[in-house]
Design a protein around this motif. Sequence first.
Motif, PDB file in Angstrom:
ATOM      1  N   PHE A 266      -7.756  -6.176  -7.230  1.00 42.36           N
ATOM      2  CA  PHE A 266      -6.846  -5.702  -6.185  1.00 42.36           C
ATOM      3  C   PHE A 266      -7.563  -5.599  -4.843  1.00 42.36           C
ATOM      4  O   PHE A 266      -7.020  -6.012  -3.806  1.00 42.36           O
ATOM      5  N   ALA A 267      -8.771  -5.062  -4.856  1.00 40.46           N
ATOM      6  CA  ALA A 267      -9.537  -4.920  -3.618  1.00 40.46           C
ATOM      7  C   ALA A 267      -9.862  -6.278  -3.014  1.00 40.46           C
ATOM      8  O   ALA A 267      -9.784  -6.462  -1.792  1.00 40.46           O
ATOM      9  N   ARG A 268     -10.221  -7.219  -3.866  1.00 33.36           N
ATOM     10  CA  ARG A 268     -10.543  -8.569  -3.366  1.00 33.36           C
ATOM     11  C   ARG A 268      -9.309  -9.237  -2.791  1.00 33.36           C
ATOM     12  O   ARG A 268      -9.383  -9.893  -1.736  1.00 33.36           O
ATOM     13  N   ALA A 269      -8.182  -9.081  -3.454  1.00 29.14           N
ATOM     14  CA  ALA A 269      -6.939  -9.678  -2.959  1.00 29.14           C
ATOM     15  C   ALA A 269      -6.502  -9.024  -1.652  1.00 29.14           C
ATOM     16  O   ALA A 269      -6.005  -9.694  -0.742  1.00 29.14           O
ATOM     17  N   LEU A 270      -6.704  -7.718  -1.544  1.00 31.09           N
ATOM     18  CA  LEU A 270      -6.293  -6.993  -0.348  1.00 31.09           C
ATOM     19  C   LEU A 270      -7.116  -7.409   0.867  1.00 31.09           C
ATOM     20  O   LEU A 270      -6.609  -7.464   1.984  1.00 31.09           O
TER      21      LEU A 270
END
Length: 226
Positions: free
Chosen positions: A152-156
């Motif tokens: 999620f952090a990488r996608a965000l």
Amino acid sequence: MDLFPLWNSLRVAAIATVLVFFIGIWAANGVTRLPAWLKGALDTLLTLPLVLPPTVVGFFLLKTISPRSAIGAFFLSAFDLRLTMAWYSAVFATTIVAFPLMYRTARGALEQLSPEWAACAETMGLSRTFIFWRITLPNCKAGLLAGTVLAFARALGEYGATAMVTGYIPGRTATVATTVYQLWREGNDALAYRWVLIDLAISLLVLVAINLLEKRGGGARVAGTV
């Protein structure tokens, strides 16, 4: 202050995270069962987006789904659906970039389990499906949750591949990352700092969540561990 970039970033990251959660676990579970030589080859291929520059990922994605490609032209002619320069285009990019994090974390969590558990369960007549959902996954929960948060952090925070397939259209495709870059180009540092602070706050929350999950899981391995 228009909050669309934040809403769009959260929407794209959430959808991409759901996709990589299921695809990553499925891929990790399949790879762990393969012979060593095939496992190594597939592992390299599936992890490749993790080490490729995001712009390279975006370039290949453009060549795959742009209106000039076979896939992009088909969707445009058959459904009047353009796969690039739309908010959902970012989902394709972020899914590819975030996938290796979920895959490697899931694989590490699955490989930590003793194979004797599954073997014992099979001797009791339990199906592989039951064993996977009721025994394997619950015992990998901390590692899988850590992988989900990382994905999620990488996608965000994805910028390179996202910018190439979505561009920057205020109110339509803008994300936090592309907005910061656009504001910097315009010389609007004051507003750019606001978005940077928002991004920093989200990043800190993600790091705290990962640390808590690792403590609960007794130091579950995260992405990058072979």
